[in-house]
Write a protein that holds these residues in place. Structure first.
Motif, short mmCIF file in Angstrom:
data_model
loop_
_atom_site.label_atom_id
_atom_site.label_comp_id
_atom_site.label_asym_id
_atom_site.label_seq_id
_atom_site.Cartn_x
_atom_site.Cartn_y
_atom_site.Cartn_z
N LEU B 78 -10.61 0.07 62.84
CA LEU B 78 -10.91 1.27 62.06
C LEU B 78 -9.95 2.41 62.40
O LEU B 78 -10.34 3.58 62.51
CB LEU B 78 -12.37 1.71 62.25
CG LEU B 78 -13.43 0.72 61.76
CD1 LEU B 78 -14.82 1.28 61.99
CD2 LEU B 78 -13.22 0.39 60.29
N GLN B 88 0.11 4.52 54.80
CA GLN B 88 -1.23 4.90 54.37
C GLN B 88 -1.81 6.02 55.22
O GLN B 88 -3.00 6.29 55.14
CB GLN B 88 -2.16 3.67 54.41
CG GLN B 88 -1.78 2.56 53.44
CD GLN B 88 -1.95 2.98 51.99
OE1 GLN B 88 -0.98 3.21 51.29
NE2 GLN B 88 -3.18 3.09 51.54
N ASP B 194 -9.77 7.67 52.13
CA ASP B 194 -10.20 8.03 50.78
C ASP B 194 -10.21 6.80 49.88
O ASP B 194 -9.90 5.69 50.30
CB ASP B 194 -9.35 9.17 50.22
CG ASP B 194 -7.90 8.76 50.01
OD1 ASP B 194 -7.61 7.56 49.87
OD2 ASP B 194 -7.03 9.67 50.01
N THR B 195 -10.58 6.99 48.64
CA THR B 195 -10.76 5.86 47.75
C THR B 195 -9.44 5.19 47.34
O THR B 195 -9.45 4.13 46.73
CB THR B 195 -11.50 6.31 46.47
OG1 THR B 195 -10.81 7.43 45.91
CG2 THR B 195 -12.93 6.70 46.80
N THR B 196 -8.32 5.80 47.67
CA THR B 196 -7.04 5.15 47.41
C THR B 196 -6.54 4.39 48.64
O THR B 196 -5.47 3.78 48.61
CB THR B 196 -5.97 6.17 47.01
OG1 THR B 196 -5.68 7.02 48.14
CG2 THR B 196 -6.44 7.03 45.86
N GLY B 197 -7.28 4.46 49.72
CA GLY B 197 -6.87 3.78 50.94
C GLY B 197 -6.06 4.66 51.88
O GLY B 197 -5.69 4.23 52.97
N MET B 241 -14.64 7.25 53.33
CA MET B 241 -15.40 6.75 54.48
C MET B 241 -14.87 7.39 55.75
O MET B 241 -13.65 7.55 55.91
CB MET B 241 -15.27 5.23 54.59
CG MET B 241 -15.66 4.47 53.33
SD MET B 241 -17.40 4.66 52.90
CE MET B 241 -18.16 3.64 54.15
#
Lengths: 227, 424
Positions: B78, B88, B194-197, B241
């Motif tokens: 994580l 990223q 975020d939702t794009t990674g 997340m």
């Protein structure tokens, strides 16, 4: 009639007076030896039980790991999309999401994968105890007829918290015109259990007192799957 | 009245006992037997104690080694394998210097264990390793929204999620803020995906509980929003997340400075006269903003007692060439080029190098027995029949007698969280 080897009268009288003491000493010695024997048996049985409990604990941890790895293999065999839709359908009540307020958020996404469900394809996860031996997990023996009682193992894996990773899928069209795929992370909470095979499958008092349960949690990235 | 008969003379003589000569012979023989039995028992007891010392050294080594292995195997969990290179990760080059700026799954510091000359005198130079990842939990917490507060930010968490339910968060509980503080301790790193990674990192500075639980992030490093950087958080960041990232450092050191907790360990005794100089394998959590690997007070853990050496090697991807399979190279512990790949990620600039190329870490840990029960060293280098290694260590001045026995364990630990990190 007199005995040729009789002791002198004072000696005989003294020994006669001490006869009670002799019995007392013998009784005390026998009691001490009995106590030591009982203690030794008790210690030996406790050591034996501790070794058995330790073995059961290790077996249970491996059962939990077995469950997580089995589900990971299952998700990687082309069935991830189906399992993910069942997770999102949120039809199961799961321990790992039991404190989510259903009235506010609805039932949390979860799907339970049981060992028996994975075994439906003809796969055999464990050998049960029987005529051919004590089975995969070994276990206790009936002291009366020396027949193996054996241990029974089981696992259930709760798949929860599906989340898109957001990572792009190599080779796919990100422009939105072609098929869209995604990677999804799910949390797998694997609960393993080992208990004597002669206990009932349901949760009776004896099963509850001798069963060992362990839980591990892993995060699995599955995909690419169609969005 | 009848008088009892008098026993015959022969019978009385047979019950007369032993003569003085018989007693002397028996006592002398018994003395000799006792001496022999005592000597045998003493020898047996000494042998048992020596073996027990060696067994204790081995057991301490195994227990500590297992902990170290499991932590290294979890490195990068994580988190990112290399924040400096990971495409990223958003805005790393603006982070303040420190452990966070060098965030990577693994950082090996050759000869990094503190030494006041004790190791150097014995020809040793123990390494240290810093590993980063989520060591406290397997959960990621769904984010409801992220709000900028100027330089800092507030991260609001979704209440009804699996992760929050697993820490037993209850908005009406007066202790709820403590639950948040336990899950996200102050000073630690918060990672938001975020939702794009894309990954964003901040440092926790405060918490607020209640129906809208949130985590306040420190001003530095500041989160990026899309108005500032293209990779920044979009909109309210709903659906992102969040999880904790920690930095753990393993090294060999003397803990006598922590007198309240460990001072009693360093009291010399008759059978162990060199206790004040002992070293341990220690695990400590680092402050991510410290530029000197400073640690959070009270996070020191003694993992293995009487440690004498700690070395790390690596197996890493050596060449990444388009169209060709990558090759692997193994660098043994002590190899001078290890830090080219496993050193400070923020300063490694060459292509095909960096911690994200590491696929396995070779760990070698040596511990000694408590008592020094040998008078001579084993000079493995001089005798070709003995494999090279550390067998004994001198506890006297300048590595002199007495010598304690040493046990060493080595293993290659696969880094499971970065098997496909090839980015340049």
């Amino acid at each position: 009639m007199t005995r040729a080897h009789s002791l002198p009268l004072p000696v005989m009288l003294r020994r006669r007076r001490e006869r009670g003491a002799t019995v007392f000493i013998v009784v005390v010695v026998i009691s001490l030896l009995t106590g030591i024997g009982v203690y030794a048996v008790r210690v030996a049985s406790m050591v034996d039980a501790a070794a058995g409990n330790a073995r059961q604990a290790v077996q249970t941890r491996y059962m939990a790991e077995y469950g997580a790895l089995s589900v990971l293999a299952e998700l990687g065999s082309g069935t991830a999309t189906q399992y993910l839709s069942m997770v999102r359908a949120a039809t199961d009540d799961c321990r790992s999401t039991q404190f989510v307020d259903v009235d506010v958020a609805g039932r949390a996404p979860c799907y339970k994968v049981f060992m028996g469900e994975l075994a439906q394809g003809g796969r055999e996860f464990l050998n049960d105890p029987g005529d051919e031996g004590p089975g995969s997990l070994g276990g206790p023996v009936n002291l009366i007829d020396s027949e193996p009682i054996g241990l029974r193992g089981n696992f259930v894996v709760e798949l929860t918290d599906p989340v898109q990773t957001g990572a792009p899928v190599a080779g796919t069209d990100i422009g939105g015109t072609g098929p869209r795929f995604e990677y999804v992370t799910v949390t797998a909470t694997s609960i393993g259990q080992v208990l004597p095979a002669d206990t009932l499958a349901s949760c009776d008092a004896r099963a509850a007192s001798v069963a060992a349960t362990q839980q591990i949690r892993a995060r699995m990235v599955v995909g690419p799957i169609a969005r | 009245m009848t008088a009892l008969p008098i026993p015959p003379l022969a019978l009385r003589r047979s019950r007369a006992g032993f003569t003085l000569v018989e007693l002397m012979v028996a006592l002398t023989a018994g003395l000799f037997v006792s001496i022999v039995v005592f000597a045998l028992a003493k020898q047996g007891s000494r042998f048992y104690q020596r073996e027990a010392r060696a067994a204790n050294a081995t057991l301490a080594n195994v227990i500590g080694f297992q902990r170290l292995r499991e932590d290294i195997a979890r490195a990068g969990f994580l988190s990112t394998p290399n924040a400096s290179r990971d495409p990223q990760v958003c805005g790393q080059n603006a982070w303040p210097n420190g452990a966070l700026r060098s965030l990577a799954s693994v950082r090996i510091v050759q000869g990094g264990s503190p030494d006041d000359g004790w190791f150097d005198t014995r020809g040793l130079s123990p390494d240290a390793i810093v590993i980063a990842g989520s060591f406290q939990s397997t959960d990621q917490f769904p984010v409801r929204t992220v709000v900028s507060t100027g330089a800092g930010a507030q991260v609001f968490l979704q209440v009804n999620s699996g992760a929050m339910s697993r820490i037993r968060y209850d908005s009406g509980d007066p202790d709820a803020v403590e639950l948040l503080a336990t899950a996200f301790p102050v000073g630690r790193v918060l990672r938001i995906v975020d939702t794009t990674g894309m990954q964003h990192f901040g440092v926790v500075s405060a918490h607020q509980a209640g129906p809208n639980p949130n985590i306040t992030l420190a001003d530095s490093p500041s989160l990026n929003f899309q108005g500032g950087l293209a990779c920044g958080l979009r909109g309210n960041a709903t659906g992102a997340m969040a999880n904790l990232v920690q930095f753990m450092r393993y090294e060999l050191r003397n803990l006598s400075g922590l007198a309240a907790r460990y001072g009693a360990l360093y009291t010399a005794s008759a059978d162990a006269p060199h206790e004040e100089a002992r070293r341990e394998l220690v695990r400590v959590e680092l402050d991510p903003l410290s530029t000197t690997d400073g640690a959070f007070a009270g996070t020191e853990e003694l993992v293995a007692e009487y440690a004498v050496d700690l070395k790390f090697g690596i197996t890493a991807v050596d060449q990444v060439t388009a169209g060709a399979n990558p090759t692997l190279v193994t660098l043994d512990p002590g190899d001078a080029t290890i830090e080219d790949t496993a050193g400070d990620a923020n300063t490694i600039l060459a292509a095909n190098q960096g911690p994200h190329f590491i696929r396995a870490v070779r760990v070698r840990l040596s511990t000694r027995s408590r008592e020094a029960d040998r008078e001579a060293d084993i000079n493995a280098g001089a005798d070709p029949s003995i494999s090279a290694g550390l067998y004994r260590i001198g506890l006297g001045d300048d590595n002199s007698a007495p010598f304690a026995r040493v046990r060493t364990i080595q293993a290659d630990v696969a880094l499971r969280n970065q098997p496909r990190a090839y980015f340049q």
